[in-house]
Design a protein around this motif. Structure first.
Motif, short mmCIF file in Angstrom:
data_model
loop_
_atom_site.label_atom_id
_atom_site.label_comp_id
_atom_site.label_asym_id
_atom_site.label_seq_id
_atom_site.Cartn_x
_atom_site.Cartn_y
_atom_site.Cartn_z
N GLU A 171 0.81 -1.29 -0.10
CA GLU A 171 -0.21 0.01 0.07
C GLU A 171 0.74 1.23 0.03
N SER A 172 1.80 1.37 0.72
CA SER A 172 2.79 2.33 0.88
C SER A 172 3.46 2.81 -0.42
N MET A 173 4.02 1.43 -1.22
CA MET A 173 4.49 1.56 -2.64
C MET A 173 3.70 2.21 -3.44
N ARG A 174 2.13 1.70 -3.44
CA ARG A 174 1.62 2.20 -4.50
C ARG A 174 0.93 3.63 -4.11
N LEU A 175 0.76 3.98 -2.72
CA LEU A 175 0.73 5.31 -2.41
C LEU A 175 1.59 6.24 -3.22
N THR A 176 3.00 5.79 -2.78
CA THR A 176 4.09 6.76 -3.25
C THR A 176 3.93 6.74 -4.90
N THR A 177 3.86 5.98 -5.64
CA THR A 177 3.73 5.84 -6.91
C THR A 177 2.53 6.78 -7.42
N ARG A 178 1.42 6.67 -6.80
CA ARG A 178 0.38 7.38 -7.16
C ARG A 178 0.55 9.00 -6.89
N LEU A 179 1.04 9.38 -5.81
CA LEU A 179 1.51 10.59 -5.58
C LEU A 179 2.34 11.16 -6.62
N MET A 180 3.53 10.62 -6.94
CA MET A 180 4.39 10.78 -7.80
C MET A 180 3.80 11.44 -9.05
N GLN A 181 2.80 10.28 -9.50
CA GLN A 181 2.16 10.74 -10.84
C GLN A 181 1.30 12.16 -10.88
N LEU A 182 0.72 12.12 -9.61
CA LEU A 182 -0.05 13.14 -9.53
C LEU A 182 0.55 14.52 -9.36
N ALA A 183 1.77 14.54 -8.60
CA ALA A 183 2.56 15.62 -8.44
C ALA A 183 3.11 16.08 -9.87
N SER A 184 3.71 15.16 -10.60
CA SER A 184 4.24 15.47 -11.94
C SER A 184 3.07 15.92 -12.67
N TRP A 185 1.96 15.38 -12.82
CA TRP A 185 0.71 16.21 -13.48
C TRP A 185 0.66 17.40 -13.05
N LEU A 186 0.33 17.81 -11.79
CA LEU A 186 0.35 19.01 -11.30
C LEU A 186 1.44 20.09 -11.63
N LEU A 187 2.50 19.69 -11.59
CA LEU A 187 3.80 20.59 -12.08
C LEU A 187 3.57 20.97 -13.58
N LEU A 188 3.39 19.95 -14.26
CA LEU A 188 3.31 20.16 -15.61
C LEU A 188 2.02 21.29 -15.88
N GLN A 189 0.92 21.05 -15.24
CA GLN A 189 -0.20 22.07 -15.40
C GLN A 189 0.23 23.35 -14.94
N ARG A 190 1.00 23.32 -13.72
CA ARG A 190 1.23 24.69 -13.34
C ARG A 190 2.37 25.46 -14.28
N ALA A 191 3.01 24.74 -15.09
CA ALA A 191 3.92 25.21 -16.01
C ALA A 191 3.38 25.81 -17.02
N VAL A 192 2.06 25.17 -17.58
CA VAL A 192 1.13 25.66 -18.60
C VAL A 192 0.56 26.96 -18.24
N ASN A 193 0.13 26.92 -16.97
CA ASN A 193 -0.54 28.07 -16.47
C ASN A 193 0.41 29.36 -16.29
N GLU A 194 1.69 29.21 -16.01
CA GLU A 194 2.62 30.07 -15.79
C GLU A 194 3.19 30.62 -17.25
N GLY A 195 2.88 29.74 -18.36
CA GLY A 195 3.53 30.07 -19.70
C GLY A 195 4.97 29.52 -19.82
N GLU A 196 5.28 28.64 -19.12
CA GLU A 196 6.34 28.11 -19.30
C GLU A 196 6.56 26.98 -20.48
N LEU A 197 5.39 26.22 -20.42
CA LEU A 197 5.01 25.46 -21.65
C LEU A 197 3.67 25.58 -22.26
N THR A 198 3.56 25.30 -23.54
CA THR A 198 2.27 25.33 -24.19
C THR A 198 1.51 24.24 -23.91
#
Length: 171
Positions: free
Chosen positions: A63-90
């Motif tokens: 469960e802890s491995m799955r939790l860690t994997t899930r959170l890393m995926q979500l954090a990666s997505w959130l960081l990508l979307q924030r980069a779009v919002n801030e104009g760093e990425l299209t």
């Protein structure tokens, strides 16, 4: 109602949401959850795991491995979307980078019989991460849905079918 911007193009609700205060709150929530999970798993979680019987200990590890994997995926997505919002990425660049992020539904790793026997703190983190995962996947589908792809047709309503039969019969 057809909402348009000044160029008379439809305004995307998903893009507005992704650039809104609601997204910023979701971003903070996600990053806070990553920090909380890391602090728990590296601290009190280790002690709680040591006290578990063998079966629950294995479930805890999974469960802890799955939790860690899930959170890393979500954090990666959130960081990508924030980069779009801030104009760093299209949006197109983010869509390309997003292919590297395996954003998918992940359920709990342990069986429904074992999960309730795991430490409450771990269960709370898992449940919070699952709720956040569902919200992010929903927003991702709205943002990155291929506009040329055919949308699935809604299922026929049995009530509507009956009303159509009545209309045809009594025209």
């Amino acid at each position: 109602m057809n909402w348009t911007n000044s160029d008379e193009e439809p305004v995307s609700f998903a893009h507005r949401l992704a650039a809104s205060e609601a997204f910023k709150a979701m971003f903070r929530e996600g990053m806070t959850l990553v920090e909380e999970a890391a602090a728990y798993l590296d601290g009190p979680g280790r002690e709680e795991a040591k006290a578990l019987p063998r079966g629950e200990s294995l479930a805890y590890a999974a469960e802890s491995m799955r939790l860690t994997t899930r959170l890393m995926q979500l954090a990666s997505w959130l960081l990508l979307q924030r980069a779009v919002n801030e104009g760093e990425l299209t949006l197109d660049q983010a869509a390309s980078e997003k292919r590297k992020v395996k954003l998918s539904y992940q359920e709990t790793a342990s069986s429904p019989e074992v999960f309730p026997r795991l430490p409450q703190n771990l269960r709370d983190l898992v449940c919070e991460s699952l709720r956040l995962q569902a919200r992010i996947i929903h927003l991702d589908q709205l943002l990155y849905l291929d506009p040329d792809a055919a949308l699935p047709m809604p299922a026929a309503s049995p009530v509507e079918d009956q009303l159509n039969l009545l209309r045809a019969a009594f025209g």
